[in-house]
Design an enzyme around this catalytic site. Structure first.
Site, PDB file in Angstrom:
ATOM      1  CE  LYS A 138      27.991  34.136  44.631  1.00 15.58           C
ATOM      2  NZ  LYS A 138      29.458  34.382  44.699  1.00 15.58           N
TER       3      LYS A 138
ATOM      4  CB  SER B  45      31.097  32.187  41.842  1.00 11.57           C
ATOM      5  OG  SER B  45      31.207  33.040  42.973  1.00 11.57           O
TER       6      SER B  45
ATOM      7  CB  SER C  53      33.380  35.280  43.045  1.00  9.72           C
ATOM      8  OG  SER C  53      33.868  34.022  42.656  1.00  9.72           O
TER       9      SER C  53
END
Lengths: 484, 478
Positions: free
Chosen positions: A76, A151, A175
């Site tokens: 990420k 997210s 997330s």
């Protein structure tokens, strides 16, 4: 090849059926071919990946390979990666090339994993749909006009579409679990302090926790083993001993006590999602687990408490993005105040600004007690309530989200509706508990997730329970149409 | 109306840890800009603070030394504000739960009485970097070498009633932190700096007046001048019918005045909250006792010991224990003088202090070391040289000509004790001055001094004065 589990890939590498370089080229090709439709990557790093792959192959030739050596993955874009842009999904860091590696990145490299690139995300991890990214929304591989969740939307979409075997992600209020549920993958948020936060760009420090996003619980066990553990650079990282997660996957479900919070099955839950979750629970009962209704009344206050604590911490954490030392700086500032106002005004997106404003307000003189302190007290109540629940049950289960993925643009004008998509996940962050989401069905062609919350340091137990479930079901093997 | 000043000081003492308070970077002063600034000090995305245990130990030392409570649990908080030399946009400090609270320090006033000054609290925090406004052509340069240097902010009660008391308190604290070895006390480099809260009230009234905070006072002289100036300004203002507003003022040493920086209304809302990146600091009794056992002898105890062990007067002992370095110097000198404590005290507080003063040096860079001074005193005591010649020897030692013995040897300053040689000189002087001999014999005793002077002159100062005296008396008596 891209449909193999990590254990299978590891065996193929060990048996010299394939080299890491071949594996890496295969996944890079898939990214090149398929990610145009998904936008799951912000940065692809083919040269670095191939270099790491060749190094992995050399390690293997010298007999120094570990089980993860040579297996591709992606981070990420919240994790700092030396020499590679680390954007955090923001214009603010579009020009930021980190001079150092996050601990998680360092450990993945040390295990010999090959980084294919950096994955899309909501700006500074603030969002539940991946629509706040400066680099544009990520598309759900199952239905591309739908969101992947957020997210960690890029991580979930890339794993679901088999563009990467595994990805790192972070979870502040859901997330990891919410996008894992919406994309039909397995996502684990470990106990707060289990994985080092060093080098992971902070959103809300007391809630942020990194974890793996994979296709199965077994794969997640491999990743967790490599990324978790004490790190002296993070004062909140715990010195609790690690378990051999992959070795402990096969645990019987006989006698497992499952708690179902009645509040997670009430108003707001989509009926078909509820049906899928009940079917999943039947699998556990059939395997000898007992199911019991419990109450987590305080945890229903988790959304308002979270939307005080998280913005408060973020308002302070994001102060360092001031245009002075790194990141975005406005053109031709006329003075210091102008430099601050325009750099931050132009560098941050709307959702980030909204949360900075809310958090600044919550911490202001005269409001601190009413908001921040009150929210921290609610947090304590939630933690204590979980403590009592775990006296009675071993694991708490329920839907990960109130429903499957929504359409891109559907909730962008209604922040509160967006925030409610994390209603079942936030409490685990406030309490610091480990939680994971596994695919538990499809509703109108869109995945839904089953959430499991465990007691502190029960990552191994959660992975074992999830693994048993995945032995009995094949939801986690389903591939989005067009990505087989 | 008679006005009474009320003063409280906030003193920032830079702790002498080798590395910064939340990172492993060196704290050494004077490196090229930004060469001592790591990822953590720069506040790069993703970095985290890790508390330096040594800073906690040093704060604990101070807490014990001022008889304060060392908190079993203290908490770091973020003080949020934007400034270019504050890398994270917040300073990590302590707010509601400081590491040290409720201590006191005794100061000696001008009339010799002692006054107890309360210390409200002392808390740990990180220093900011420096903004450099020169040499950047209208721009500002940022040096983050200092960012993250550990500070102990020591806050006094508003117990001080004059600028002189404020200076006495600050000097006392300055000596204490140096004794403890937790701060180098270098005020020019900013290692020990002070903000003063000053207000005035009609004498006899209990309620405090509105205060002004004077920022960044970095010498004892400036503090005294700035506070006195501020007291006058406030009295003039109030007596002229004006109203004090609570504000922060900056002292300008060049113009010797304070001028406003910002008012209370313009003050930042720092939005303090506990830093979620750091755990509360827990200190148990065992740790406090362990630290207590390592404390050096503190100024009061040392002065008392000097009085009894070296038979010194209280005032002398106070001067000699004014700093740990001076006290150490003195004790080493005594040891190398063959135990001549009193003579050493005279030399250290006399010749040596004067020479240091003249050359604007500190005791720690004194060209005459304590062993050398002790050696010189030993030569006075054993009669090798007279006190007067000793001053000459000291000057030569100061100029780098070697130790006392070497200077005495090379300059041929050994005292003449050969009675034959002295007798010869005495005879010559008596023979050459018949008029004075008459006067002496007529009862003018004072003339003896003249003869002594003449003989000493003839000997080049090297004749033993005692012997000269005795011989002269004998011969003149005829």
């Amino acid at each position: 090849m891209h449909d193999k589990s990590i254990a299978e890939m590891s065996a193929a590498l060990a048996g010299r059926e394939v080299s890491s370089e071949e594996l890496t080229r295969h996944f890079l090709a898939r990214i090149g071919e398929l990610d145009g439709a998904l936008n799951s990557f912000i940065t692809v790093t083919p040269e670095k990946a191939l270099e790491q792959a060749r190094t992995a192959d050399e390690r293997r030739a010298r007999g120094e390979a570990g089980p993860l050596t040579g297996i591709p993955m992606a981070h990420k874009d919240i994790f700092c990666t030396r020499g590679v842009r680390t954007s955090c999904g923001s214009r603010m860091l579009d020009n930021f090339v980190s001079p150092y590696d996050a601990t998680v990145v360092e450990r993945m490299s040390a295990a010999g994993m090959v980084m294919l690139g950096k994955l899309n995300m909501d700006e500074f991890a603030m969002g539940s749909s991946n629509e706040t990214s400066y680099y544009g929304p990520v598309h759900n591989p199952w239905q591309q006009d739908h969101v992947p969740g957020g997210s960690s939307g890029g991580s979930a979409a890339a794993v679901a579409a088999r563009l990467v075997p595994a990805a790192t992600a972070t979870d502040t209020g859901g997330s990891i679990r919410q996008p894992a549920a919406l994309c039909g993958v397995t996502g684990l948020k470990p106990t707060y302090g289990r994985v080092s936060r060093y080098g992971m760009i902070a959103f809300a420090s007391s809630l942020d926790q990194a974890g793996p996003m994979t296709r199965s619980a077994a794969d997640a066990a491999w990743l967790l083993g490599a990324m978790a553990g004490f790190d002296e650079r993070d004062s909140t990282c715990l010195e609790h001993p690690l378990e051999d997660y992959p070795a402990l996957l096969d645990r019987p479900l006989q006698g497992l006590r499952i708690g179902l919070p009645r509040e997670h099955f009430g108003e707001g839950l989509d009926a078909e999602t509820a049906a899928a979750v009940h079917q999943a629970l039947a699998v556990f009962e059939a395997a000898g687990a007992t199911v019991k209704e419990i109450s987590l009344a305080h945890s229903m206050l988790s959304v308002p408490a979270y939307y005080v604590v998280a913005p408060a911490e973020c308002s302070s954490n994001l102060s360092r993005f001031d245009g002075v030392r790194f990141g975005y700086r406005c053109e031709e500032p006329v003075n210091l105040e102008d430099l601050y106002k325009r750099s931050r005004g132009e560098g941050f997106g709307a959702e980030v600004k909204r949360r900075i404003l809310v958090g600044t307000y919550a911490l202001s003189a005269g409001y601190y007690d009413a908001y921040y302190l009150k929210a921290q007290k609610v947090r304590r109540l939630i933690k204590d309530e979980f403590g009592r629940a775990f006296d009675e049950v071993d694991v708490i289960m329920g839907p990960t989200t109130p429903g499957p993925a929504f359409r891109i643009g559907e909730k962008t004008s209604d922040p509160v509706a967006m925030y409610l998509s994390d209603i079942y996940t936030i409490a685990a962050n406030l309490a610091g508990l480990p939680a994971l989401s596994v695919p538990a069905g499809l509703v109108n062609g869109l995945p839904v997730g089953l959430q499991m919350v465990g007691n502190y340091f029960d990552e191994g137990r959660l992975l074992g329970i999830a693994h048993r479930f995945q032995q009995e079901t094949d939801w986690h093997r389903r591939t989005p149409p067009g990505f087989a | 109306m008679e006005w009474e000043p009320v003063i409280g000081l906030e003193i920032h003492a830079q702790l002498k840890t080798r590395s910064k308070i939340f990172s492993g970077t060196s704290t050494a002063f004077g490196a090229a800009p930004n060469t001592q600034a790591s990822a953590v000090d720069l506040g790069l995305p993703g970095v985290l603070p890790v508390l330096n245990a040594e800073a906690v130990r040093m704060a604990t030392m101070l807490g014990i030394a001022i008889d304060a409570e060392v908190a079993g649990r203290s908490v770091f908080a973020r003080k949020n504000y934007f400034y270019p030399d504050l890398p994270k946009g917040y300073q990590i400090s302590q707010y509601e739960l400081p590491i040290v609270a409720r201590g006191h320090l005794d100061i000696t006033l001008g009339d010799g009485t002692t006054k107890r000054v309360g210390v409200t609290r002392a808390h740990l925090e990180e220093d900011a970097g420096k903004s450099l406004h020169e040499d950047f052509h209208g721009m500002t340069g940022i040096d983050l070498n200092r960012a993250g240097t550990p500070l102990l902010e020591i806050v006094s009660e508003p117990d001080l009633r004059s600028a002189a008391e404020a200076v006495a308190y600050m000097k006392r604290l300055h000596a204490l932190v140096r004794y403890l070895g937790i701060c180098d006390g270098n005020m020019q480099e900013g290692s020990f700096r002070c903000d003063a809260n000053v207000s005035v009230r009609p004498r006899g009234r209990e309620a405090f007046g509105t205060r002004a905070e004077i920022k960044n006072l970095n010498s004892f002289r400036f503090i005294e001048r700035a506070i006195n100036h501020e007291i006058e300004r406030q009295i003039d203002l109030i007596e002229g019918g004006g109203t004090m507003i609570q504000e922060t003022r900056l002292y300008d040493p060049e113009r010797d005045e304070t001028r406003p920086m910002r008012t209370k209304e313009e003050a930042n809302d720092y939005r303090y909250f506990p830093d979620p990146d750091l755990l509360p600091v827990e200190i148990d009794r065992a740790f406090i006792e362990e630290v207590r056992a390592t404390l050096p002898e503190l100024p009061d105890a040392k002065a008392a010991r000097f009085e009894s062990a070296y038979a010194l007067a209280a005032a002398e002992a106070a001067v000699l224990t004014g700093s740990r370095e001076l006290a150490d110097y003195y004790e080493t000198a005594v040891e190398h003088s063959g135990g001549q404590a009193k003579l050493c005290a005279n030399w250290v507080t006399g010749e040596l202090a004067a020479a240091l003063n003249r050359s604007e040096r500190n005791i720690d860079d004194c060209p005459v070391g304590p062993r050398a001074l002790g050696g010189l005193v030993a030569r006075i005591h054993d009669g090798t040289i007279s006190g007067k010649i000793a001053k000459q020897v000291f000057e030569a030692m100061w100029a780098g000509e070697g130790d006392a013995d070497a200077v005495i040897e090379s300059r041929g300053l050994r005292q003449v004790t050969d009675s034959g040689a002295i007798e010869g000189m005495v005879d010559e002087v008596i023979a050459a001055n018949p008029e004075q001999v008459e006067q002496f014999r007529a009862g003018r005793d004072k003339v003896l001094g003249f003869f002594v002077g003449q003989v000493m002159k003839a000997s080049g100062g090297k004749a033993n004065p005692k012997q000269v005296n005795e011989l002269l008396r004998k011969k003149l008596a005829g």
